[in-house]
Write a protein that holds these residues in place. Structure first.
Motif, PDB file in Angstrom:
ATOM      1  N   GLN A  15      17.700  52.527 -30.490  1.00 36.45           N
ATOM      2  CA  GLN A  15      17.267  51.169 -30.822  1.00 36.45           C
ATOM      3  C   GLN A  15      15.752  51.055 -30.697  1.00 36.45           C
ATOM      4  O   GLN A  15      15.094  50.466 -31.558  1.00 36.45           O
ATOM      5  N   CYS A  18      14.059  52.843 -33.619  1.00 41.79           N
ATOM      6  CA  CYS A  18      14.149  52.034 -34.837  1.00 41.79           C
ATOM      7  C   CYS A  18      13.154  50.880 -34.798  1.00 41.79           C
ATOM      8  O   CYS A  18      12.459  50.612 -35.789  1.00 41.79           O
ATOM      9  N   LEU A  19      13.051  50.193 -33.668  1.00 39.79           N
ATOM     10  CA  LEU A  19      12.112  49.069 -33.552  1.00 39.79           C
ATOM     11  C   LEU A  19      10.667  49.532 -33.710  1.00 39.79           C
ATOM     12  O   LEU A  19       9.850  48.833 -34.321  1.00 39.79           O
ATOM     13  N   VAL A  22      10.185  49.948 -37.369  1.00 36.84           N
ATOM     14  CA  VAL A  22      10.149  48.628 -38.002  1.00 36.84           C
ATOM     15  C   VAL A  22       8.755  48.019 -37.814  1.00 36.84           C
ATOM     16  O   VAL A  22       8.172  47.459 -38.752  1.00 36.84           O
ATOM     17  N   SER A  28      14.657  50.243 -43.676  1.00 41.44           N
ATOM     18  CA  SER A  28      15.808  50.933 -43.092  1.00 41.44           C
ATOM     19  C   SER A  28      16.029  52.286 -43.764  1.00 41.44           C
ATOM     20  O   SER A  28      16.383  53.263 -43.102  1.00 41.44           O
ATOM     21  N   VAL A  46      19.186  48.118 -35.183  1.00 39.28           N
ATOM     22  CA  VAL A  46      18.239  47.005 -35.155  1.00 39.28           C
ATOM     23  C   VAL A  46      18.964  45.697 -34.826  1.00 39.28           C
ATOM     24  O   VAL A  46      18.477  44.891 -34.030  1.00 39.28           O
ATOM     25  N   CYS A  50      18.243  43.278 -31.696  1.00 46.77           N
ATOM     26  CA  CYS A  50      17.970  41.838 -31.851  1.00 46.77           C
ATOM     27  C   CYS A  50      18.863  41.028 -30.925  1.00 46.77           C
ATOM     28  O   CYS A  50      18.392  40.112 -30.233  1.00 46.77           O
ATOM     29  N   ARG A  58      14.540  41.319 -37.421  1.00 46.50           N
ATOM     30  CA  ARG A  58      14.030  42.630 -37.022  1.00 46.50           C
ATOM     31  C   ARG A  58      12.542  42.577 -36.712  1.00 46.50           C
ATOM     32  O   ARG A  58      12.067  43.282 -35.821  1.00 46.50           O
ATOM     33  N   ALA A  62      10.806  43.653 -33.168  1.00 48.20           N
ATOM     34  CA  ALA A  62       9.749  44.659 -33.105  1.00 48.20           C
ATOM     35  C   ALA A  62       8.504  44.104 -32.419  1.00 48.20           C
ATOM     36  O   ALA A  62       7.905  44.773 -31.570  1.00 48.20           O
TER      37      ALA A  62
END
Length: 78
Positions: A15, A18-19, A22, A28, A46, A50, A58, A62
């Motif tokens: 996670q 991914c953030l 982002v 994605s 994501v 959240c 998203r 981030a």
């Protein structure tokens, strides 16, 4: 701020990855290619981030993650 740190600590490594992507403006699809996972899996990571951070988008997640990471001493970051 302490509550936010506690929520952030509940994020998985994926996670967080991914953030971070982002926050750099990656889609994605781009993130999936970089991490070797599907775009749908990125979206799920994501979304869960959240939910854990208590935000709706998203971008909010981030920004919230980055803002907290910047304010924490480097020794406390994981």
């Amino acid at each position: 701020m302490a509550r936010l740190r506690a929520k952030k600590a509940e994020l998985t490594r994926r996670q967080i990855e991914c953030l971070e992507w982002v926050a750099l403006g990656k889609s994605s699809s781009d993130i999936g290619s970089i991490l070797g996972i599907s775009p749908m899996t990125v979206d799920e990571h994501v979304k869960l981030a959240c939910d854990r951070l208590g935000v709706r988008t998203r971008i909010q997640a981030a920004i919230l993650y980055q803002d907290t990471a910047i304010r924490e001493p480097a020794s406390r970051r994981s």
